[in-house]
Scaffold this motif. Structure first.
Motif, short mmCIF file in Angstrom:
data_model
loop_
_atom_site.label_atom_id
_atom_site.label_comp_id
_atom_site.label_asym_id
_atom_site.label_seq_id
_atom_site.Cartn_x
_atom_site.Cartn_y
_atom_site.Cartn_z
N TYR A 144 0.84 -1.21 0.00
CA TYR A 144 0.00 0.00 0.00
C TYR A 144 0.87 1.25 0.00
CZ TYR A 144 -3.70 -3.26 1.46
OH TYR A 144 -4.58 -4.29 1.57
N LYS A 154 -24.37 2.01 -1.95
CA LYS A 154 -24.20 2.35 -3.38
C LYS A 154 -23.46 3.68 -3.55
CE LYS A 154 -28.35 -0.10 -4.85
NZ LYS A 154 -29.76 0.05 -5.24
N SER A 168 -19.78 3.20 -2.70
CA SER A 168 -19.11 2.49 -3.79
C SER A 168 -18.84 3.45 -4.95
CB SER A 168 -19.97 1.31 -4.25
OG SER A 168 -19.34 0.63 -5.29
N LYS A 169 -19.83 4.26 -5.28
CA LYS A 169 -19.64 5.23 -6.39
C LYS A 169 -18.55 6.23 -6.03
CE LYS A 169 -21.95 8.34 -9.49
NZ LYS A 169 -23.17 8.94 -9.95
N ILE A 180 -15.97 5.79 -4.00
CA ILE A 180 -14.64 5.15 -3.99
C ILE A 180 -14.23 4.68 -5.37
CG2 ILE A 180 -13.32 3.18 -3.13
CD1 ILE A 180 -14.98 3.38 -0.53
N TYR A 181 -15.14 3.99 -6.06
CA TYR A 181 -14.78 3.33 -7.31
C TYR A 181 -15.28 4.04 -8.55
CZ TYR A 181 -13.84 -0.32 -3.93
OH TYR A 181 -13.37 -1.02 -2.86
N GLY A 182 -16.12 5.06 -8.37
CA GLY A 182 -16.62 5.80 -9.53
C GLY A 182 -17.72 5.09 -10.28
N LYS A 183 -18.29 4.06 -9.67
CA LYS A 183 -19.40 3.36 -10.34
C LYS A 183 -20.46 2.96 -9.36
CE LYS A 183 -16.22 -0.51 -10.69
NZ LYS A 183 -15.83 -1.70 -11.34
#
Length: 149
Positions: free
Chosen positions: A96, A140, A143-144, A146-149
């Motif tokens: 990391y 949701k 998640s969006k 952090i991951y853009g989706k």
């Protein structure tokens, strides 16, 4: 110390503790000022208190890594590992850290708070006051974020 920005409402309270007459603005803060700000439960909501805490953490991180080379950041991370107790394997932590150091020039800190300010309501449960929100919707959104989706 780090630079923090205070509102008039916050400083009305803090001036009483600190014996100052500051007005809204950004100030170079010592540890007493920082701790007062982070522990403040009298101005605003609990969400605002946690925002103040995130602001301090961001300011500290920015001060520690701001303008440092990858080698200097590596030395800080290496020293810090000795202060941390975790169940994450050292090999994972090193991976990391290497990932972070490899992208040091692009580092930024973003934050979210859950529940989202537009997606909760106060409720009562077994005589207690609680905040009720849709956990699936929050998952949701996280998640969006952090991951853009």
């Amino acid at each position: 110390g780090v630079e923090l920005t205070f509102t008039d409402e916050e400083l009305y309270l803090y001036n009483q503790y600190w014996g100052t007459e500051l007005t809204a603005g950004t100030y170079q803060c010592d540890s007493k000022m920082i701790m007062t700000h982070m522990r403040n439960r009298d101005v605003g909501t609990d969400f605002e208190r946690t925002r103040r805490q995130r602001d301090v953490i961001k300011a500290v991180v920015d001060k520690i890594i701001g303008g440092k080379s990858a080698a200097e950041i590596y030395d800080i991370v290496d020293y810090t590992f000795g202060l941390i107790k975790t169940n994450i394997p050292a090999t994972d932590l090193i991976g990391y850290a290497a990932s972070v150091l490899g992208n040091a020039s692009k580092l930024s800190i973003s934050s979210q708070n859950v529940p989202y300010s537009d997606a909760y309501q106060y409720a009562r449960y077994n005589g207690m006051s609680i905040i009720s929100y849709d956990i699936e919707d929050a998952a949701k959104r996280i998640s969006k974020f952090i991951y853009g989706k």
